[in-house]
Each structure stands twice: as structure tokens, then as C-alpha cells.
Write a protein that holds these residues in place. Structure first.
Motif, PDB file in Angstrom:
ATOM      1  N   ASP A 146      -8.119   0.869  -1.712  1.00  0.00           N
ATOM      2  CA  ASP A 146      -7.566   2.185  -2.054  1.00  0.00           C
ATOM      3  C   ASP A 146      -6.210   2.424  -1.388  1.00  0.00           C
ATOM      4  N   GLY A 147      -5.365   1.379  -1.388  1.00  0.00           N
ATOM      5  CA  GLY A 147      -4.023   1.501  -0.827  1.00  0.00           C
ATOM      6  C   GLY A 147      -3.955   1.354   0.675  1.00  0.00           C
ATOM      7  N   GLN A 148      -5.098   1.172   1.323  1.00  0.00           N
ATOM      8  CA  GLN A 148      -5.152   1.028   2.786  1.00  0.00           C
ATOM      9  C   GLN A 148      -5.268  -0.452   3.138  1.00  0.00           C
ATOM     10  N   LEU A 149      -4.430  -0.904   4.073  1.00  0.00           N
ATOM     11  CA  LEU A 149      -4.467  -2.288   4.527  1.00  0.00           C
ATOM     12  C   LEU A 149      -5.517  -2.458   5.617  1.00  0.00           C
ATOM     13  N   TYR A 150      -6.355  -3.472   5.460  1.00  0.00           N
ATOM     14  CA  TYR A 150      -7.364  -3.808   6.458  1.00  0.00           C
ATOM     15  C   TYR A 150      -7.089  -5.214   6.990  1.00  0.00           C
ATOM     16  N   ILE A 151      -7.097  -5.342   8.321  1.00  0.00           N
ATOM     17  CA  ILE A 151      -6.956  -6.646   8.977  1.00  0.00           C
ATOM     18  C   ILE A 151      -8.189  -6.873   9.835  1.00  0.00           C
ATOM     19  N   ASN A 152      -8.895  -7.949   9.544  1.00  0.00           N
ATOM     20  CA  ASN A 152     -10.126  -8.283  10.263  1.00  0.00           C
ATOM     21  C   ASN A 152     -11.112  -7.119  10.248  1.00  0.00           C
ATOM     22  N   GLY A 153     -11.190  -6.454   9.098  1.00  0.00           N
ATOM     23  CA  GLY A 153     -12.154  -5.377   8.914  1.00  0.00           C
ATOM     24  C   GLY A 153     -11.741  -4.028   9.457  1.00  0.00           C
ATOM     25  N   GLU A 154     -10.598  -3.960  10.144  1.00  0.00           N
ATOM     26  CA  GLU A 154     -10.128  -2.712  10.736  1.00  0.00           C
ATOM     27  C   GLU A 154      -8.959  -2.155   9.926  1.00  0.00           C
ATOM     28  N   ALA A 155      -9.001  -0.852   9.640  1.00  0.00           N
ATOM     29  CA  ALA A 155      -7.924  -0.217   8.897  1.00  0.00           C
ATOM     30  C   ALA A 155      -6.661  -0.152   9.749  1.00  0.00           C
ATOM     31  N   VAL A 156      -5.542  -0.584   9.175  1.00  0.00           N
ATOM     32  CA  VAL A 156      -4.250  -0.490   9.863  1.00  0.00           C
ATOM     33  C   VAL A 156      -3.800   0.973   9.845  1.00  0.00           C
ATOM     34  N   LYS A 157      -3.291   1.448  10.971  1.00  0.00           N
ATOM     35  CA  LYS A 157      -2.838   2.837  11.058  1.00  0.00           C
ATOM     36  C   LYS A 157      -1.799   3.124   9.984  1.00  0.00           C
ATOM     37  N   ARG A 158      -2.024   4.175   9.205  1.00  0.00           N
ATOM     38  CA  ARG A 158      -1.153   4.516   8.074  1.00  0.00           C
ATOM     39  C   ARG A 158      -0.946   6.022   8.050  1.00  0.00           C
TER      40      ARG A 158
END
Length: 247
Positions: free
Chosen positions: A117-129
Motif C-alpha cells: 500500500d505504498g509503504q516500504l518494508y525492509i526485513n518486515g519492518e515499515a520504513v519511516k514515512r
């Protein structure tokens, strides 16, 4: 007469020698230190715009065959290899076509990467946006009317802005990618209009990195060529001169 002819021949020889030396020096600088690049597409908007000219540090990641003009297959791997950092804006050779691309390093070897949904996840954690408002400038967004802008902050603290041209586009939801060892996951800041590791580029081997983008030294809008001096008064983007190529 013989002396004059000999002098002319010596002068010509000196000119040829100077030209050859200058070409060799330019080749060494281009190969080992810095190489100029121009931005041909809008995939890195709003960070980099078409018509930006920038210097790329060739020594940042060491040297591979792709550091040389035409990428001659004379050796494999990297010499004095450096490690791309998450958040770097880097030039690399497309793994298949060998064409120069420029994107941001998002995923490191072993990472899992996904867009939800437009949110970047790295290693299962949402990147601050965080919302950074809107940009209403076609020169920056390539769109007429306001475009939503977000500030992303990666786990290592690197922050940059991304464009959201089309909420809920196909680029906003992807499968989970697992980055292989020795490879990197690259994305454009113009998230809805970038051919990157989510699509046709795939994972990028370390060997394919050319260098890290450092600084914009020239920028011209309107699709103008830097040689069209008569267009400079209206098209030069003076505010982008000597601007960081990664923020």
C-alpha cells in the motif's frame, strides 16, 4: 628552408603529444576518479531531474570491468572493493542490457524488501514515512497539478523525498523480494514511474556498480542541450548547481 620545415614538424609533433597526453589524463580521471553523467529520465524525481548533470565517484565502490569505457571483459569481480551503503544513489550497469541506470540502494544482501500500500518494508519492518506536503511544479513532478511528496528515513538514518504520483498503483504492492548474496535491491524515488528492482532490473550484482552519485554540477530544463547557450537565461536551474545528488 630545411630548418623551417623541421621546426614545423617538431611543432606538429609537440601538439600531437600534448593532445595524446590530455586524452590519457582524461581517461584516467574518468576511469579512476570521477565520471560525468546526465539524467535521461524521471525515475529519480524529485531528487534528480532530467537535465541534471552530475559527477559520479568511481573509487567509492572500487573498480570492476564496468569502470572502463565499453565494459571490456578483461577481468571479473572488483578491485579495492567498497560496499554500497543503504540510501546511496548509485550508477550501475543493467544486469541484462548493460545500459547505465541510476537508482537508490534500498536492499542489501540478505534483506527482504516489499511494498505494501505504498509503504516500504525492509526485513518486515515499515520504513519511516512522513508526508512532506505537495509539489505543484511540472518541472519537478512532470505532472500538472499538485503531487503528494513523502520523506522516507531508512534504518541507517538516510532521509530523502519520494513522489506518489498514483496512489494504489501496481508499484505500491509487490511480492516479497529476498536479496541474494553479492547483490543489491535498487529503487527510484519516483516510486510509481521507475523501472527498478521491483520490475525489469532485478537484483544488481556488486560487480555492476559504476560509482556513487556525488554532486550536481549543471542543470538545464525544458529538454535543452547544454550547448544551446541561447536557452540558458530561461532554462538553467541555478538553484540545483552544486546540489547534493542524493537528497
Amino acid at each position: 628552408m630545411a630548418e623551417k620545415t623541421e621546426t614545423k614538424q617538431n611543432s606538429l609533433g609537440e601538439i600531437v603529444s600534448v593532445i595524446v597526453q590530455a586524452l590519457i589524463l582524461a581517461l584516467l580521471i574518468r576511469t579512476l576518479l570521477f565520471q560525468p553523467f546526465s539524467i535521461p529520465s524521471g525515475s529519480m524525481r524529485p531528487t534528480l531531474l532530467e537535465g541534471d548533470y552530475l559527477f559520479v565517484s568511481k573509487f567509492a565502490y572500487g573498480y570492476s570491468r564496468h569502470s572502463l569505457p565499453f565494459s571490456p571483459n578483461i577481468f571479473s569481480g572488483r578491485i579495492w572493493s567498497g560496499t554500497p551503503e543503504r540510501g546511496d544513489v548509485a550508477v550501475f550497469k543493467h544486469p541484462v542490457s548493460n545500459v547505465d541506470y541510476i537508482k537508490r540502494v534500498i536492499g542489501l544482501p540478505g534483506d527482504t524488501i516489499q511494498m505494501r500500500d505504498g509503504q516500504l518494508y525492509i526485513n518486515g519492518e515499515a520504513v519511516k514515512r512522513e508526508s512532506a506536503g505537495q509539489i505543484d511544479d511540472p518541472d519537478v513532478t512532470e505532472k500538472f497539478g499538485p503531487v503528494d511528496v513523502y520523506t522516507e528515513t531508512l534504518p541507517n538514518g538516510v532521509s530523502y523525498r519520494t513522489l506518489d504520483l498514483s496512489p494504489n498503483s501496481s508499484a505500491d504492492n509487490t511480492r516479497e523480494f529476498i536479496v541474494p548474496e553479492g547483490h543489491y535491491f535498487m529503487m527510484g524515488d519516483n516510486r510509481d514511474n521507475s523501472n527498478d528492482s521491483r520490475f525489469g532490473v532485478g537484483y544488481v550484482p556488486l560487480e555492476n556498480f559504476v560509482g556513487r552519485a556525488n554532486i550536481i554540477f549543471f542543470s538545464i530544463a525544458g529538454g535543452a542541450s547544454p550547448l544551446e547557450i541561447w536557452r540558458w537565461p530561461s532554462e538553467l536551474r541555478f538553484d540545483r548547481f552544486f546540489h547534493s545528488a542524493s537528497k
